[in-house]
Every structure is written in C-alpha cells, then in structure tokens.
Design a protein around this motif. Structure first.
Motif, PDB file in Angstrom:
ATOM      1  N   GLU A 140       0.828  -1.213   0.000  1.00  0.00           N
ATOM      2  CA  GLU A 140       0.000   0.000   0.000  1.00  0.00           C
ATOM      3  C   GLU A 140       0.859   1.259   0.000  1.00  0.00           C
ATOM      4  OE1 GLU A 140      -3.505   2.148   2.695  1.00  0.00           O
ATOM      5  OE2 GLU A 140      -2.734   0.172   3.242  1.00  0.00           O
ATOM      6  N   ILE A 141       1.957   1.226   0.761  1.00  0.00           N
ATOM      7  CA  ILE A 141       2.796   2.411   0.909  1.00  0.00           C
ATOM      8  C   ILE A 141       3.746   2.585  -0.271  1.00  0.00           C
ATOM      9  CG2 ILE A 141       4.660   3.430   2.294  1.00  0.00           C
ATOM     10  CD1 ILE A 141       3.283   2.144   4.755  1.00  0.00           C
ATOM     11  N   PHE A 142       4.407   1.498  -0.680  1.00  0.00           N
ATOM     12  CA  PHE A 142       5.459   1.602  -1.678  1.00  0.00           C
ATOM     13  C   PHE A 142       5.002   1.275  -3.092  1.00  0.00           C
ATOM     14  CE2 PHE A 142       7.708   0.388   2.331  1.00  0.00           C
ATOM     15  CZ  PHE A 142       8.264   1.638   2.577  1.00  0.00           C
ATOM     16  N   GLY A 143       3.758   0.850  -3.252  1.00  0.00           N
ATOM     17  CA  GLY A 143       3.213   0.630  -4.579  1.00  0.00           C
ATOM     18  C   GLY A 143       3.238  -0.824  -5.015  1.00  0.00           C
ATOM     19  N   PRO A 144       2.521  -1.158  -6.067  1.00  0.00           N
ATOM     20  CA  PRO A 144       2.379  -2.554  -6.513  1.00  0.00           C
ATOM     21  C   PRO A 144       3.676  -3.170  -7.022  1.00  0.00           C
ATOM     22  CG  PRO A 144       1.425  -1.040  -8.117  1.00  0.00           C
ATOM     23  CD  PRO A 144       1.763  -0.215  -6.904  1.00  0.00           C
ATOM     24  N   ASP A 145       4.646  -2.350  -7.402  1.00  0.00           N
ATOM     25  CA  ASP A 145       5.911  -2.889  -7.901  1.00  0.00           C
ATOM     26  C   ASP A 145       6.855  -3.291  -6.771  1.00  0.00           C
ATOM     27  OD1 ASP A 145       5.072  -2.505 -10.501  1.00  0.00           O
ATOM     28  OD2 ASP A 145       5.970  -0.502 -10.657  1.00  0.00           O
ATOM     29  N   TRP A 146       6.462  -2.965  -5.554  1.00  0.00           N
ATOM     30  CA  TRP A 146       7.322  -3.285  -4.407  1.00  0.00           C
ATOM     31  C   TRP A 146       7.315  -4.787  -4.148  1.00  0.00           C
ATOM     32  CZ3 TRP A 146      10.848  -1.020  -1.340  1.00  0.00           C
ATOM     33  CH2 TRP A 146      11.157  -1.644  -0.135  1.00  0.00           C
ATOM     34  N   ASN A 147       8.506  -5.334  -3.884  1.00  0.00           N
ATOM     35  CA  ASN A 147       8.645  -6.750  -3.569  1.00  0.00           C
ATOM     36  C   ASN A 147       8.918  -6.887  -2.068  1.00  0.00           C
ATOM     37  OD1 ASN A 147       9.419  -9.437  -3.215  1.00  0.00           O
ATOM     38  ND2 ASN A 147      10.477  -9.551  -5.179  1.00  0.00           N
ATOM     39  N   PRO A 148       8.039  -7.505  -1.297  1.00  0.00           N
ATOM     40  CA  PRO A 148       8.244  -7.604   0.159  1.00  0.00           C
ATOM     41  C   PRO A 148       9.467  -8.432   0.536  1.00  0.00           C
ATOM     42  CG  PRO A 148       6.365  -8.936  -0.532  1.00  0.00           C
ATOM     43  CD  PRO A 148       6.771  -8.125  -1.715  1.00  0.00           C
ATOM     44  N   ARG A 149      10.079  -9.116  -0.430  1.00  0.00           N
ATOM     45  CA  ARG A 149      11.307  -9.868  -0.137  1.00  0.00           C
ATOM     46  C   ARG A 149      12.539  -8.964  -0.113  1.00  0.00           C
ATOM     47  NH1 ARG A 149       9.102 -13.325  -4.042  1.00  0.00           N
ATOM     48  NH2 ARG A 149      10.698 -12.638  -5.543  1.00  0.00           N
ATOM     49  N   TRP A 150      12.415  -7.762  -0.635  1.00  0.00           N
ATOM     50  CA  TRP A 150      13.577  -6.884  -0.741  1.00  0.00           C
ATOM     51  C   TRP A 150      14.212  -6.556   0.615  1.00  0.00           C
ATOM     52  CZ3 TRP A 150      11.142  -3.205  -4.929  1.00  0.00           C
ATOM     53  CH2 TRP A 150      11.281  -3.807  -6.184  1.00  0.00           C
ATOM     54  N   PRO A 151      13.431  -6.264   1.668  1.00  0.00           N
ATOM     55  CA  PRO A 151      14.089  -6.000   2.956  1.00  0.00           C
ATOM     56  C   PRO A 151      14.940  -7.168   3.442  1.00  0.00           C
ATOM     57  CG  PRO A 151      11.822  -5.217   3.004  1.00  0.00           C
ATOM     58  CD  PRO A 151      11.977  -6.002   1.737  1.00  0.00           C
ATOM     59  N   ALA A 152      14.455  -8.398   3.275  1.00  0.00           N
ATOM     60  CA  ALA A 152      15.235  -9.565   3.696  1.00  0.00           C
ATOM     61  C   ALA A 152      16.506  -9.698   2.857  1.00  0.00           C
ATOM     62  CB  ALA A 152      14.393 -10.835   3.585  1.00  0.00           C
ATOM     63  N   GLU A 153      16.394  -9.394   1.580  1.00  0.00           N
ATOM     64  CA  GLU A 153      17.573  -9.459   0.714  1.00  0.00           C
ATOM     65  C   GLU A 153      18.590  -8.388   1.109  1.00  0.00           C
ATOM     66  OE1 GLU A 153      16.026  -9.090  -3.199  1.00  0.00           O
ATOM     67  OE2 GLU A 153      15.066 -11.066  -3.220  1.00  0.00           O
ATOM     68  N   ALA A 154      18.074  -7.214   1.463  1.00  0.00           N
ATOM     69  CA  ALA A 154      18.970  -6.138   1.905  1.00  0.00           C
ATOM     70  C   ALA A 154      19.649  -6.515   3.216  1.00  0.00           C
ATOM     71  CB  ALA A 154      18.181  -4.838   2.069  1.00  0.00           C
ATOM     72  N   ARG A 155      18.904  -7.166   4.112  1.00  0.00           N
ATOM     73  CA  ARG A 155      19.481  -7.616   5.386  1.00  0.00           C
ATOM     74  C   ARG A 155      20.601  -8.617   5.141  1.00  0.00           C
ATOM     75  NH1 ARG A 155      21.720  -9.552   9.116  1.00  0.00           N
ATOM     76  NH2 ARG A 155      20.962  -9.941  11.234  1.00  0.00           N
ATOM     77  N   ALA A 156      20.379  -9.552   4.227  1.00  0.00           N
ATOM     78  CA  ALA A 156      21.407 -10.549   3.929  1.00  0.00           C
ATOM     79  C   ALA A 156      22.647  -9.901   3.311  1.00  0.00           C
ATOM     80  CB  ALA A 156      20.842 -11.609   2.995  1.00  0.00           C
ATOM     81  N   ARG A 157      22.436  -8.850   2.544  1.00  0.00           N
ATOM     82  CA  ARG A 157      23.555  -8.223   1.823  1.00  0.00           C
ATOM     83  C   ARG A 157      24.283  -7.185   2.669  1.00  0.00           C
ATOM     84  NH1 ARG A 157      22.977  -5.612  -4.265  1.00  0.00           N
ATOM     85  NH2 ARG A 157      25.189  -5.097  -4.575  1.00  0.00           N
ATOM     86  N   TYR A 158      23.515  -6.418   3.470  1.00  0.00           N
ATOM     87  CA  TYR A 158      24.108  -5.288   4.178  1.00  0.00           C
ATOM     88  C   TYR A 158      23.989  -5.387   5.706  1.00  0.00           C
ATOM     89  CZ  TYR A 158      23.525  -3.316  -0.514  1.00  0.00           C
ATOM     90  OH  TYR A 158      23.564  -3.110  -1.872  1.00  0.00           O
ATOM     91  N   GLY A 159      23.541  -6.522   6.216  1.00  0.00           N
ATOM     92  CA  GLY A 159      23.232  -6.633   7.639  1.00  0.00           C
ATOM     93  C   GLY A 159      24.378  -6.360   8.582  1.00  0.00           C
ATOM     94  N   ASP A 160      25.619  -6.507   8.111  1.00  0.00           N
ATOM     95  CA  ASP A 160      26.776  -6.278   8.981  1.00  0.00           C
ATOM     96  C   ASP A 160      27.344  -4.867   8.861  1.00  0.00           C
ATOM     97  OD1 ASP A 160      26.665  -8.886   9.907  1.00  0.00           O
ATOM     98  OD2 ASP A 160      27.982  -9.650   8.324  1.00  0.00           O
ATOM     99  N   THR A 161      26.676  -4.002   8.135  1.00  0.00           N
ATOM    100  CA  THR A 161      27.211  -2.662   7.911  1.00  0.00           C
ATOM    101  C   THR A 161      26.658  -1.665   8.920  1.00  0.00           C
ATOM    102  OG1 THR A 161      25.424  -2.005   6.396  1.00  0.00           O
ATOM    103  CG2 THR A 161      27.336  -3.155   5.441  1.00  0.00           C
ATOM    104  N   THR A 162      27.391  -0.560   9.067  1.00  0.00           N
ATOM    105  CA  THR A 162      26.927   0.530   9.927  1.00  0.00           C
ATOM    106  C   THR A 162      25.609   1.092   9.422  1.00  0.00           C
ATOM    107  OG1 THR A 162      29.187   1.121  10.545  1.00  0.00           O
ATOM    108  CG2 THR A 162      27.500   2.828  10.803  1.00  0.00           C
ATOM    109  N   GLN A 163      25.480   1.187   8.084  1.00  0.00           N
ATOM    110  CA  GLN A 163      24.265   1.777   7.519  1.00  0.00           C
ATOM    111  C   GLN A 163      23.024   0.937   7.821  1.00  0.00           C
ATOM    112  OE1 GLN A 163      27.249   1.598   5.696  1.00  0.00           O
ATOM    113  NE2 GLN A 163      27.598   3.725   6.317  1.00  0.00           N
ATOM    114  N   TRP A 164      23.178  -0.385   7.840  1.00  0.00           N
ATOM    115  CA  TRP A 164      22.015  -1.215   8.178  1.00  0.00           C
ATOM    116  C   TRP A 164      21.608  -0.985   9.629  1.00  0.00           C
ATOM    117  CZ3 TRP A 164      18.374  -3.883   5.730  1.00  0.00           C
ATOM    118  CH2 TRP A 164      17.526  -4.671   6.515  1.00  0.00           C
ATOM    119  N   ARG A 165      22.583  -0.857  10.517  1.00  0.00           N
ATOM    120  CA  ARG A 165      22.255  -0.604  11.923  1.00  0.00           C
ATOM    121  C   ARG A 165      21.560   0.742  12.074  1.00  0.00           C
ATOM    122  NH1 ARG A 165      27.319  -3.156  12.441  1.00  0.00           N
ATOM    123  NH2 ARG A 165      28.441  -1.173  12.562  1.00  0.00           N
TER     124      ARG A 165
END
Length: 279
Positions: A140-165
């Motif tokens: 509803e917020i980010f639109g129909p093109d938004w993939n709800p898997r993206w946050p999990a993918e970002a966590r896997a890719r950037y989870g150890d970075t300062t920016q993710w924290r």
C-alpha cells in the motif's frame, strides 16, 4: 573513638556474654545483609544494637533484630534510609501511606521498563527484518511494484554494515504514517528529477546541484549519506538492473542523467567521482 576495629564484629568471636544476643556476623547472615550495612545503620543511628560486650562487640537482642528485619523489608520496597527512619520512629508517619506512595513509584518504574522492553523488541525486530510493516502495508505504501522480499535481501547483503544498523534504529521508531511520508518524498523527488531532465537541466548546473542535495536529504531518512557515498549510489542506480529499471521506468535515461548530476556535484565539492568510496 572506637578502640575495637569494626572487622572484629564481622566474626562470631567467643565471648562470655554472647548468649545475651546475636553478633553482627550472625545477624548479617540471618537477614542476608552485609556486616558493613549493619555498621553503617548503627553509625547513623538507624538501628543500634542494645548491647556491647566487655570487649566492645555489638550484640543484637530480639527487638533489635526485628527492627533490622523491618528495615530490610522497607529497603526492598525502595524506600530510602531517612524515609525508613521516619516510618519506624515518627508516630506521625503513616507507614501504609508511605508504602502506597512507594507502590505508585514502583508502578511507574514497571510501566517505564515495559515501554523500554517494547522498544527493545522493536529494535531487535528491525535489525532482523528491516521494515516493521506487513506485506500488505508495504504494498500500500510503496506501490504494486514493491517486492516484500527486498528487505530480507537487503538484510542478507548489508546486515553487517553501519548503515544497516542506522536504518534499523530509525525503522524501529517508525510506523506506517512515517513510512508513507518517506515514500511520498521519494516519489516527489523522482518526479522532480524527471521534470528537470525533460526541461534540459544540465548536470553541474545550480538547479541540478539543488536536486542532488535534495536527493541526499530525502535518502538520509534511511541513514546518513555523504557525498562520496552518494556517488557510489548514483553509479549503482546506473549499473544495477533493478535500480536502473526503476529510474528509467520513471523516464528513459534518468539513471544515467542523475549519475552525471551526482558526479558533477561531487566534483564541485572537491570529490573525484572516480575514486569515491562508500564510507
């Protein structure tokens, strides 16, 4: 002045008069307090032993121990020593009222700790999930093109970075309304970038610089973005298929145009885009 060191009171030294009361060590063990605490309460007149042996050792009678027990109980409720003295010695002091007031303070502390616990739970959840939104809320917020898997993918890719924290800490404090405001700001920026490109705004122009600054401001809702990091992000927009599809979907060629704008703004601030790194 004492002629017998306090340390001697910590032992159950044999004395002919020990049968008349309990030693400091015995009382401390019985009540679960330290010998030092008993010494302190004696020195400030809160709980003095009724007896002393010929050698100067403290001896506590049954009444003394009862007073000490009440002090321990009141201390466990959080009452200060002076308030305890008033409750025990001042006939005008209402013990029930004092305990009710203390109970109210404890309730406030419990409520505060519960709020703290809830906040910690959200912080943990945000570090693990990124967005504390349901899939339906995200769509509803980010639109129909938004993939709800993206946050999990970002966590896997950037989870150890300062920016993710940093992102997780901000995410923990946000609800749907705050995310909607951010999504609206991003969408408005996309429209402004497309309009500027359509109008022939040249990278390096004052208007292009303003749009680059606006991008940094909007993006900093996620985590602080330096100019060098913005250069890296601009190049990611151009090279990553997903990002490029988004920006070129807003306007064909927008990803490359905006990357050129970011590079020109970086040069204007003394940063070489070719050597810029993610900080």
């Amino acid at each position: 002045m004492r002629t017998v060191p306090d340390a001697t009171d910590a032992t159950d030294a044999t004395d002919p008069q020990d049968a008349d009361g309990l030693t400091v060590g015995q009382v401390a063990a019985r009540l679960g307090v330290t010998v030092r605490a008993l010494h302190h309460w004696d020195e400030i007149g809160l709980a003095r032993p009724s007896l002393r042996t010929a050698a100067g050792y403290r001896l506590y009678k049954a009444g003394d121990v009862e007073r000490l027990h009440r002090i321990v109980v009141y201390r466990e409720t959080g009452l200060g020593l002076e308030r305890i003295r008033a409750v025990l010695d001042d006939t005008a002091e209402d013990a029930t009222a004092a305990l009710r007031a203390q109970r109210a303070r404890v309730d406030e502390q419990i409520a505060r700790l519960e709020r703290l616990g809830t906040g910690l739970d959200r912080m943990i959840d945000a570090h693990e999930r990124g967005l504390l939104l349901t899939a339906a809320q995200q769509a509803e917020i980010f639109g129909p093109d938004w993939n709800p898997r993206w946050p999990a993918e970002a966590r896997a890719r950037y989870g150890d970075t300062t920016q993710w924290r940093q992102f997780a800490e901000r995410s923990a404090a946000r609800g749907p309304e705050e995310w909607q405001a951010i999504a609206d700001a991003v969408a408005a920026l996309d429209r402004a970038l497309a309009a500027a490109m359509d109008a022939g705004v040249d990278p390096g122009s004052p208007e292009a610089h303003r749009l680059v600054d606006r991008h940094r401001e909007v993006f900093s809702a996620y985590f602080p973005l330096t100019r060098a990091m913005q250069v890296c992000l601009g190049r990611l927009y151009e090279s990553d298929p997903g990002y490029r599809a988004h920006y070129d979907g807003v306007r064909p060629g927008l990803a490359t145009w905006f990357r050129r704008c970011v590079d020109a703004a970086a040069r204007a601030h003394g940063i070489d885009p070719d050597t810029a790194t993610w900080e």
